[in-house]
Design a protein around this motif. Sequence first.
Motif, PDB file in Angstrom:
ATOM      1  N   THR A  59      40.165 -30.034 -18.551  1.00  0.00           N
ATOM      2  CA  THR A  59      40.373 -28.593 -18.700  1.00  0.00           C
ATOM      3  C   THR A  59      39.061 -27.975 -19.147  1.00  0.00           C
ATOM      4  OG1 THR A  59      42.719 -28.807 -19.178  1.00  0.00           O
ATOM      5  CG2 THR A  59      41.648 -26.810 -19.967  1.00  0.00           C
ATOM      6  N   SER A  64      40.872 -23.353 -18.033  1.00  0.00           N
ATOM      7  CA  SER A  64      40.665 -23.271 -16.585  1.00  0.00           C
ATOM      8  C   SER A  64      40.616 -24.643 -15.922  1.00  0.00           C
ATOM      9  CB  SER A  64      39.353 -22.546 -16.271  1.00  0.00           C
ATOM     10  OG  SER A  64      39.406 -21.222 -16.723  1.00  0.00           O
ATOM     11  N   THR A  65      40.971 -24.634 -14.651  1.00  0.00           N
ATOM     12  CA  THR A  65      40.813 -25.805 -13.800  1.00  0.00           C
ATOM     13  C   THR A  65      39.385 -25.764 -13.255  1.00  0.00           C
ATOM     14  OG1 THR A  65      43.141 -25.658 -13.187  1.00  0.00           O
ATOM     15  CG2 THR A  65      41.730 -26.991 -11.769  1.00  0.00           C
ATOM     16  N   LYS A  70      39.665 -27.182  -7.887  1.00  0.00           N
ATOM     17  CA  LYS A  70      40.229 -26.100  -7.064  1.00  0.00           C
ATOM     18  C   LYS A  70      39.797 -26.249  -5.607  1.00  0.00           C
ATOM     19  CE  LYS A  70      40.302 -22.639 -10.752  1.00  0.00           C
ATOM     20  NZ  LYS A  70      39.708 -21.375 -11.227  1.00  0.00           N
ATOM     21  N   LEU A 101      45.490 -27.491 -20.224  1.00  0.00           N
ATOM     22  CA  LEU A 101      46.183 -26.468 -19.437  1.00  0.00           C
ATOM     23  C   LEU A 101      45.934 -26.638 -17.937  1.00  0.00           C
ATOM     24  CD1 LEU A 101      48.072 -24.071 -19.543  1.00  0.00           C
ATOM     25  CD2 LEU A 101      46.085 -22.589 -19.910  1.00  0.00           C
ATOM     26  N   ALA A 102      44.753 -27.106 -17.547  1.00  0.00           N
ATOM     27  CA  ALA A 102      44.483 -27.333 -16.124  1.00  0.00           C
ATOM     28  C   ALA A 102      45.491 -28.326 -15.551  1.00  0.00           C
ATOM     29  CB  ALA A 102      43.058 -27.846 -15.923  1.00  0.00           C
ATOM     30  N   VAL A 104      48.498 -29.064 -16.734  1.00  0.00           N
ATOM     31  CA  VAL A 104      49.825 -28.446 -16.745  1.00  0.00           C
ATOM     32  C   VAL A 104      49.979 -27.519 -15.545  1.00  0.00           C
ATOM     33  CG1 VAL A 104      51.335 -26.861 -18.031  1.00  0.00           C
ATOM     34  CG2 VAL A 104      50.082 -28.665 -19.249  1.00  0.00           C
ATOM     35  N   LYS A 105      48.942 -26.720 -15.267  1.00  0.00           N
ATOM     36  CA  LYS A 105      48.989 -25.806 -14.112  1.00  0.00           C
ATOM     37  C   LYS A 105      49.048 -26.578 -12.795  1.00  0.00           C
ATOM     38  CE  LYS A 105      45.528 -23.108 -15.810  1.00  0.00           C
ATOM     39  NZ  LYS A 105      44.512 -22.028 -15.801  1.00  0.00           N
ATOM     40  N   ARG A 108      52.505 -27.964 -12.247  1.00  0.00           N
ATOM     41  CA  ARG A 108      53.400 -26.866 -11.840  1.00  0.00           C
ATOM     42  C   ARG A 108      53.146 -26.483 -10.378  1.00  0.00           C
ATOM     43  NH1 ARG A 108      51.829 -22.413 -15.102  1.00  0.00           N
ATOM     44  NH2 ARG A 108      52.329 -23.791 -16.826  1.00  0.00           N
ATOM     45  N   PHE A 109      51.887 -26.383  -9.985  1.00  0.00           N
ATOM     46  CA  PHE A 109      51.512 -26.013  -8.622  1.00  0.00           C
ATOM     47  C   PHE A 109      52.085 -27.007  -7.605  1.00  0.00           C
ATOM     48  CE2 PHE A 109      48.517 -26.502  -5.047  1.00  0.00           C
ATOM     49  CZ  PHE A 109      48.558 -25.215  -4.520  1.00  0.00           C
TER      50      PHE A 109
END
Length: 147
Positions: A59, A64-65, A70, A101-102, A104-105, A108-109
């Motif tokens: 992260t 941020s990722t 990305k 958080l990256a 976790v996102k 989810r994605f």
Amino acid sequence: MVSFLIAYSSWSGNTKEVAEIIEETFTKMNVSFTTYRIGGGMAIPNPSDYGAMLLGSFTWEKGSTPDEVKDFVAELGYKPPNVYVFGTGDTQFGGDELFCLASVKLARFYHSQFPPLLIEQSPRGEQEIKAINWAEGVVTNWQYLQK
């Protein structure tokens, strides 16, 4: 025999260490895998050639990722099924709210059906055991989904 793709990005080496623990665990379990370092300049493997993809990211900057992760996601061009996410982070920068958080996102994605592995900095001691248990759980979960 099933084969997993382990794709990860690492700057400090922490996420690479987690990937290596996963590799060691899979080797002990006699699970086939291919490892791909995101941003390493090599052609991206096709996730559809594998039973599942494990995606590792650190992260960056306020949750941020990283851009290279990305870009990897965008270059894939689709959301493969059976994606498992692991990552590293640091609670001293942003606290629990931004910790990993990256990852976790990303989970989810990809609508991951398995909780992401979240490692504080480097996977040593209890964190190493956590990574081993998670890798074993990935295999068990994947086997369950195939029934």
